[in-house]
Write a protein that holds these residues in place. Structure first.
Motif, short mmCIF file in Angstrom:
data_model
loop_
_atom_site.label_atom_id
_atom_site.label_comp_id
_atom_site.label_asym_id
_atom_site.label_seq_id
_atom_site.Cartn_x
_atom_site.Cartn_y
_atom_site.Cartn_z
N ILE A 90 -0.72 0.95 14.48
CA ILE A 90 -0.85 1.46 13.11
C ILE A 90 -2.21 1.03 12.59
O ILE A 90 -2.46 -0.14 12.32
CB ILE A 90 0.29 0.91 12.22
CG1 ILE A 90 1.65 1.26 12.85
CG2 ILE A 90 0.18 1.49 10.81
CD1 ILE A 90 2.84 0.71 12.09
N SER A 91 -3.11 2.01 12.47
CA SER A 91 -4.53 1.74 12.17
C SER A 91 -4.90 2.22 10.78
O SER A 91 -4.34 3.20 10.27
CB SER A 91 -5.44 2.46 13.18
OG SER A 91 -5.16 2.09 14.51
N ILE A 92 -5.90 1.55 10.22
CA ILE A 92 -6.48 2.00 8.95
C ILE A 92 -7.99 1.81 9.00
O ILE A 92 -8.49 0.82 9.54
CB ILE A 92 -5.88 1.24 7.75
CG1 ILE A 92 -6.31 1.89 6.43
CG2 ILE A 92 -6.26 -0.24 7.78
CD1 ILE A 92 -5.53 1.40 5.23
N GLU A 93 -8.71 2.79 8.46
CA GLU A 93 -10.15 2.65 8.27
C GLU A 93 -10.41 1.96 6.94
O GLU A 93 -9.69 2.20 5.96
CB GLU A 93 -10.83 4.02 8.28
CG GLU A 93 -10.79 4.71 9.63
CD GLU A 93 -11.48 6.07 9.61
OE1 GLU A 93 -11.84 6.56 10.69
OE2 GLU A 93 -11.63 6.65 8.51
N ALA A 94 -11.43 1.12 6.91
CA ALA A 94 -11.76 0.39 5.67
C ALA A 94 -13.27 0.24 5.58
O ALA A 94 -13.95 0.13 6.61
CB ALA A 94 -11.10 -0.98 5.67
N ASN A 95 -13.79 0.22 4.37
CA ASN A 95 -15.22 0.01 4.15
C ASN A 95 -15.46 -1.29 3.40
O ASN A 95 -14.69 -1.65 2.50
CB ASN A 95 -15.82 1.16 3.34
CG ASN A 95 -16.16 2.35 4.20
OD1 ASN A 95 -16.11 2.28 5.43
ND2 ASN A 95 -16.49 3.47 3.58
N PRO A 96 -16.53 -2.00 3.74
CA PRO A 96 -16.92 -3.17 2.93
C PRO A 96 -17.07 -2.75 1.47
O PRO A 96 -17.50 -1.64 1.16
CB PRO A 96 -18.26 -3.58 3.53
CG PRO A 96 -18.22 -3.06 4.93
CD PRO A 96 -17.47 -1.77 4.86
N GLY A 97 -16.70 -3.66 0.59
CA GLY A 97 -16.78 -3.35 -0.83
C GLY A 97 -15.52 -2.77 -1.40
O GLY A 97 -15.38 -2.66 -2.63
N THR A 136 -25.53 -6.34 3.61
CA THR A 136 -24.99 -7.08 4.76
C THR A 136 -24.09 -8.24 4.34
O THR A 136 -23.12 -8.55 5.04
CB THR A 136 -26.14 -7.62 5.63
OG1 THR A 136 -27.05 -8.36 4.82
CG2 THR A 136 -26.89 -6.48 6.29
N GLY A 137 -24.39 -8.88 3.23
CA GLY A 137 -23.54 -9.98 2.79
C GLY A 137 -22.11 -9.53 2.56
O GLY A 137 -21.15 -10.21 2.96
N VAL A 138 -21.94 -8.38 1.93
CA VAL A 138 -20.60 -7.84 1.68
C VAL A 138 -19.95 -7.41 2.99
O VAL A 138 -18.74 -7.59 3.18
CB VAL A 138 -20.68 -6.66 0.69
CG1 VAL A 138 -19.33 -5.99 0.52
CG2 VAL A 138 -21.21 -7.14 -0.66
N ALA A 139 -20.75 -6.85 3.91
CA ALA A 139 -20.22 -6.46 5.22
C ALA A 139 -19.68 -7.67 5.96
O ALA A 139 -18.59 -7.63 6.56
CB ALA A 139 -21.30 -5.77 6.04
#
Length: 375
Positions: A90-97, A136-139
């Protein structure tokens, strides 16, 4: 077994390279959309009873821009309404922030066991050129939050061939990504899609893309660095530790059955491909009115499905099993392609063995051209 794809079409902003079905600035539609998706899930269950689901994948857009109080009930509904395999991926895509340690912990507790973080780069200048809203810090915080939340199946998505990028900066991004010991890495070469701001910039001559030699160097570097880190190259753009390949995508590359819900989502079951309306508001309206959101349907004939199985399957490094094709379609690749295969072999682009058809190392570097010949 089949897969289930859930499309969340919302995002915080539209990146200049993106051609996916995604819409920024629609926060007010999100609760309505979540209700509509749950309704479509219920309709799908009534139509496809007892179908076991082996993989679930939530993509976008940015699924994690949907508040967890709206997102988690969708996964709860899938668990209640479908027959999930005991070891379902069970996968989910996510973005930093768009994630915190707390939100990721809630997703993990809800049974999501694989996360794909769309980092794209660990270089601030490159993130800016890609139109990403974080740096990059948030990543880095997102990666550490995912690990702290208990995700032991972590994938990191990267893009290379970025305007102004060099092999040296790409190596830095690769090495930092691998320093977090992910189970999976997706490395996509930037493609310029029609209708995007990048396409307009390229037409004006305003896009400073790396040259072919640099791209080839990045390709070779990616394989070498990933191999040294213990990740096996299993698909043109994907690397994984043994047993951590993305099962949902493998089902797709093998042209298996997959259901879908959500605006713009495409499903294909037993050769019947259906595409849903892309507009989230139109999607909601259609579902609320008891109408199917499907706006396009195609029934693939045997040869079309055969060719798609070959073209999609050739993306995997193992290639296509000739025996599997014969068992499924009653056709072999030589029956379908004849002299074309001889020409591709003579050009050093494909290898045809008694058991498999696969791209060569050189063929993978020009895969789009080769696969276009096989469509």
């Amino acid at each position: 077994m089949a897969g289930l794809y859930l499309h969340i079409p919302f995002c915080s902003s539209k990146c200049p390279y993106c051609s996916f079905v995604s819409f920024p600035g629609m926060e007010q539609v999100m609760p309505r959309y979540a209700r509509a998706v749950e309704s479509e899930l219920a309709t799908l269950v009534r139509q496809e009873q007892e179908t076991p689901i082996e993989t679930v994948f939530a993509g976008g857009g940015t699924p994690t821009i949907l508040p967890t109080e709206l997102l988690i009930p969708l996964f709860d509904a899938i668990r209640k309404k479908f027959s999930l395999a005991a070891e379902a991926e069970i996968s989910i895509e996510a973005n930093p922030g768009t994630v915190t340690r707390e939100s990721l912990a809630r997703l993990r507790q809800a049974g999501i066991n694989r996360i794909s973080l769309g980092i794209q780069s660990f270089n601030d200048s490159e993130l800016g050129k890609l139109g990403r809203r974080y740096r990059t810090g948030v990543a880095r915080q997102a990666v550490m939050a995912a690990k702290a939340a208990g995700f032991d199946n972590l994938s990191i998505d990267l893009i290379y061939g970025v305007p102004g990028q060099s092999p040296a900066t790409w190596r830095q991004t690769l090495e930092e990504s691998l320093s977090y010991v992910p189970q999976h890495l997706s490395c996509y070469q930037l493609t310029i899609e029609d209708g995007t701001p990048f396409a307009e910039m390229m037409e004006r001559g305003d896009l400073d893309l790396p040259g072919e030699e640099d791209i080839e160097m990045m390709d070779e570097m990616t394989v070498e660095v990933c191999r040294s880190a213990g990740l096996r190259h299993y698909e043109i753009s994907n690397f994984a530790r043994p047993g951590r390949e993305c099962r949902h995508n493998i089902n797709y590359w093998r042209n298996g059955d997959y259901y879908a819900v959500g605006s713009g989502a495409v499903s294909c079951i037993s050769g019947r491909r259906q595409r849903r309306t892309e507009d989230p508001v139109a999607y909601c309206r259609m579902v609320e009115n008891g109408r199917s959101p499907v706006i396009e349907e195609e029934n693939l004939d045997r040869e079309t499905s055969f060719r798609e199985s070959v073209v999609i399957g050739m993306r995997m490094l193992t290639g296509i099993s000739r025996a599997d094709l014969v068992a499924r379609y009653g056709m072999d690749v030589q029956d379908c392609y004849g002299g074309l295969l001889d020409r591709l072999q003579d050009g050093g682009l494909v290898e045809l063995s008694p058991t498999h058809l696969r791209l060569t190392d050189y063929g993978r570097r020009v895969a789009n051209t080769v696969l276009a010949e096989l469509v």
